[in-house]
Write an enzyme that holds these catalytic residues in place. Structure first.
Site, PDB file in Angstrom:
ATOM      1  N   SER A 135      75.983 198.858 178.541  1.00  0.00           N
ATOM      2  CA  SER A 135      76.237 197.474 178.918  1.00  0.00           C
ATOM      3  C   SER A 135      77.428 197.348 179.855  1.00  0.00           C
ATOM      4  CB  SER A 135      76.506 196.614 177.679  1.00  0.00           C
ATOM      5  OG  SER A 135      76.801 195.297 178.084  1.00  0.00           O
ATOM      6  N   LYS A 189      71.906 197.745 171.207  1.00  0.00           N
ATOM      7  CA  LYS A 189      72.007 197.149 172.547  1.00  0.00           C
ATOM      8  C   LYS A 189      71.132 195.896 172.646  1.00  0.00           C
ATOM      9  CE  LYS A 189      73.071 196.255 176.705  1.00  0.00           C
ATOM     10  NZ  LYS A 189      72.076 196.080 177.677  1.00  0.00           N
ATOM     11  N   HIS A 192      72.962 193.187 170.981  1.00  0.00           N
ATOM     12  CA  HIS A 192      74.044 192.807 171.905  1.00  0.00           C
ATOM     13  C   HIS A 192      73.501 191.797 172.922  1.00  0.00           C
ATOM     14  CE1 HIS A 192      75.737 193.206 175.953  1.00  0.00           C
ATOM     15  NE2 HIS A 192      76.908 193.434 175.398  1.00  0.00           N
ATOM     16  N   ASN A 193      72.335 192.066 173.453  1.00  0.00           N
ATOM     17  CA  ASN A 193      71.760 191.170 174.453  1.00  0.00           C
ATOM     18  C   ASN A 193      71.367 189.825 173.850  1.00  0.00           C
ATOM     19  OD1 ASN A 193      72.069 193.357 176.111  1.00  0.00           O
ATOM     20  ND2 ASN A 193      70.053 193.201 177.049  1.00  0.00           N
ATOM     21  N   GLU A 196      74.382 187.998 173.645  1.00  0.00           N
ATOM     22  CA  GLU A 196      74.710 187.612 175.038  1.00  0.00           C
ATOM     23  C   GLU A 196      73.954 186.331 175.417  1.00  0.00           C
ATOM     24  OE1 GLU A 196      74.269 190.882 177.995  1.00  0.00           O
ATOM     25  OE2 GLU A 196      72.914 189.534 179.048  1.00  0.00           O
TER      26      GLU A 196
HETATM   27  C1  6PG Z   1      74.305 194.257 179.899  1.00  0.00           C
HETATM   28  C2  6PG Z   1      73.194 193.249 180.066  1.00  0.00           C
HETATM   29  C3  6PG Z   1      72.027 193.802 180.795  1.00  0.00           C
HETATM   30  C4  6PG Z   1      70.833 192.854 180.848  1.00  0.00           C
HETATM   31  C5  6PG Z   1      71.042 191.667 181.673  1.00  0.00           C
HETATM   32  C6  6PG Z   1      69.803 190.853 181.945  1.00  0.00           C
HETATM   33  O1  6PG Z   1      74.675 194.444 178.753  1.00  0.00           O
HETATM   34  O2  6PG Z   1      74.795 194.815 180.880  1.00  0.00           O
HETATM   35  O3  6PG Z   1      72.762 192.869 178.780  1.00  0.00           O
HETATM   36  O4  6PG Z   1      71.634 194.979 180.157  1.00  0.00           O
HETATM   37  O5  6PG Z   1      69.788 193.543 181.390  1.00  0.00           O
HETATM   38  O6  6PG Z   1      72.047 190.858 181.163  1.00  0.00           O
HETATM   39  O7  6PG Z   1      69.205 190.357 180.813  1.00  0.00           O
HETATM   40  P1  6PG Z   1      68.151 189.162 180.937  1.00  0.00           P
HETATM   41  O8  6PG Z   1      67.479 189.311 182.256  1.00  0.00           O
HETATM   42  O9  6PG Z   1      67.177 189.321 179.814  1.00  0.00           O
HETATM   43  O10 6PG Z   1      68.952 187.900 180.873  1.00  0.00           O
END
Ligand code: 6PG
Length: 495
Positions: A135, A189, A192-193, A196
């Site tokens: 990430s 991960k 984590h997303n 996010e």
């Molecule tokens: C990271 C992000 C990354 C992710 C994007 C796009 O940790 O660097 O999580 O891995 O791919 O943020 O995610 P979406 O297109 O699903 O919003």
């Protein structure tokens, strides 16, 4: 025997943005690296960058065989290609030249079960496998990402010194740790997303309330977010939000943010998080709300049409009703508190999902460590992750972040402001699904008695599903309708 001096310590295949930057980062940390990509122009591009960025120890290879044979044994190959079929193709392409004891490390946003399948497939040939969450986007990959490797522990030991140097560094160590067996690195991960998504949704709601109800301009918003970034909300996402409000539109008047189409894209990890929460019977309403909001945002034309139909039906914009009585300073402070409290609930959901999966799979995840490696490098990096780390160190069995004594105190302190913001938003017709979901989660979780007794009674009435009692053990069934409608003096109770 190979002349090990001429061989690279590690290899990386897949030189799109993330791969290229991670390779340069590894080289910069002093580990000679070989790189490979199917289209050769990317190899050349990376070679040029390696030269320009300080004659980094990076060699380019144009055939999978040369690439694999350019590595010291046991070989470690990171692959950073699109998740799914391209990963299988890359493995097939490279593994034919690999030997027993070598390792493959997939750094993509892969579905954890694919990692577990591949792990078994390559195990036949003695190849070790890691699924490693990476990430931090482009910048993180180049200067220090958060890394979440899971799978073969021996494979991890082969690259431990490298990943510990390459990862972001915070005061309590590098942002990497061995996550656990199987696809745990990918799963962590993925969550984590999901978190996010929740963070981004909550921030966008804070923006909406401040802008629409508070009437704040972009420059005021930039200042507020910058100020928040000096306090308890300090985080990468708050910091970049402040920056976004400052960027002018080069094609016209005003700031660029106002010209961006309000349709959120996604690549799927947030959806997987919500699916997994449902699979494991873990409530994750804030994360689910953020996903739903992305779906609804995608219906731009439909929303525009709906706005018109409802306006014709008499719907009015009621924001003016609340605007008059607003104390801007207090609103800003309330929104900050609402955002923080909502965020705690969202992280509680993510952590509880991780715990449920850890129990199901026997991964033995260390939640304090997960919070620690998210403190730097990754998209959700935030000062408050240190507090989460401490909460789990105080009590590794913590049922929920909400009941950690420190967080509990903070939630209680912020709940009045939180309720004011959500109440105001509801009154003004500003949708705040993330904040509402977090507050409802908090209120549901903290109440010792819920109206679930009535739902149980209904289920038992129409489906004989039985219920338990609060005052005696066992399971019970009642003939509800018969009892309710027993004739009293010849008149049906129902009538
Ligand atoms: C990271 C992000 C990354 C992710 C994007 C796009 O940790 O660097 O999580 O891995 O791919 O943020 O995610 P979406 O297109 O699903 O919003």
């Amino acid at each position: 025997m190979e002349a090990s001096t001429a061989l690279s310590r590690i290899g990386l295949a897949g030189l799109a943005v993330m791969g290229q930057n991670l390779a340069l980062n590894i080289a910069e940390k002093g580990f000679p690296i070989s790189v490979y990509n199917r289209s050769t122009s990317k190899v050349d591009e990376t070679l040029v960058r390696a030269k320009e960025e300080g004659n980094l120890p990076l060699t380019g290879h144009y055939s999978p065989r040369d690439f694999v044979l350019s590595l010291q044994r046991p070989r470690s190959v990171i692959i950073l290609v699109k998740a799914g079929a391209p990963v299988d193709q890359t493995i097939a392409n490279l593994s034919q030249f690999m030997e027993s004891g070598d390792s493959i490390i997939d750094g993509g946003n892969e579905w954890y079960e694919n990692t577990e399948r591949r792990m078994l497939e390559v195990a036949d040939r003695g190849i070790l496998y890691l699924g490693m969450g990476v990430s931090g986007g482009e910048e993180g990959a180049r200067n220090g990402p958060s890394l979440m490797p899971g799978g073969s522990y021996p494979a991890y030991l082969n690259i431990k010194d490298i990943v510990e140097k390459v990862a972001a560094q915070v005061e309590d160590g590098p942002c990497v740790t061995y996550i656990g067996e199987g696809g745990s690195g990918n799963f962590v991960k993925m969550v984590h997303n999901g978190i996010e998504y929740g963070d981004m949704q909550l921030i966008s709601e804070a923006y909406d309330v401040l802008k629409v109800a508070g009437g704040l301009s972009n420059s005021e918003l930039a200042n507020i977010f910058a100020e928040w970034n000096r306090g308890e909300l300090e985080s990468f996402l708050i910091e970049i939000t402040a920056d976004i409000f400052r960027v002018k539109d080069e094609h016209g008047e005003g700031e660029l943010v106002d010209k961006i189409l309000d349709k959120t894209g996604m690549k799927g990890t947030g959806k997987w998080t919500v699916q997994q929460a449902a699979e494991l019977s873990v409530a994750a309403p804030t994360i689910a709300a953020s996903l739903d909001c992305r779906y609804l945002s995608g219906l731009k034309e439909e929303r525009e049409a709906a706005a018109k139909v409802l306006e014709d039906a008499g719907m009015t914009d009621d924001v003016w009703k609340v605007r008059g009585g607003i104390d801007k300073k207090r609103l800003i402070d309330d929104v900050r508190q609402a955002l923080y409290a909502s965020k705690i609930c969202s992280y509680a959901q993510g952590m509880n999902l991780l715990r449920a999966k850890s129990i199901e799979k026997g991964w033995n995840l260390n939640f304090g460590e997960l919070a620690r490696i998210w403190k730097g490098g990754c998209i959700i990096r935030a000062v408050f992750l240190d507090r989460i780390k401490k909460a789990y160190r105080r009590n590794p069995e913590l049922a929920s972040l909400v009941v950690d004594p420190e967080f509990a105190k903070e939630m209680v302190q912020r709940q009045e402001a939180w309720r004011r913001v959500v109440g105001l938003a509801i009154q003004a017709g500003i949708s705040t699904p993330g904040m509402c979901a977090s507050l409802a989660y908090f209120d549901t979780y903290r109440r010792a008695r819920l109206p679930a007794n009535l739902v149980q009674a209904q289920r038992d009435l129409f489906g004989a599903h039985t219920y338990e009692r609060i005052d005696r053990p066992g399971s019970y069934h009642t003939e509800w309708t018969k009892l309710a409608r027993q004739k009293k003096g010849g008149i049906g109770a129902f009538n």
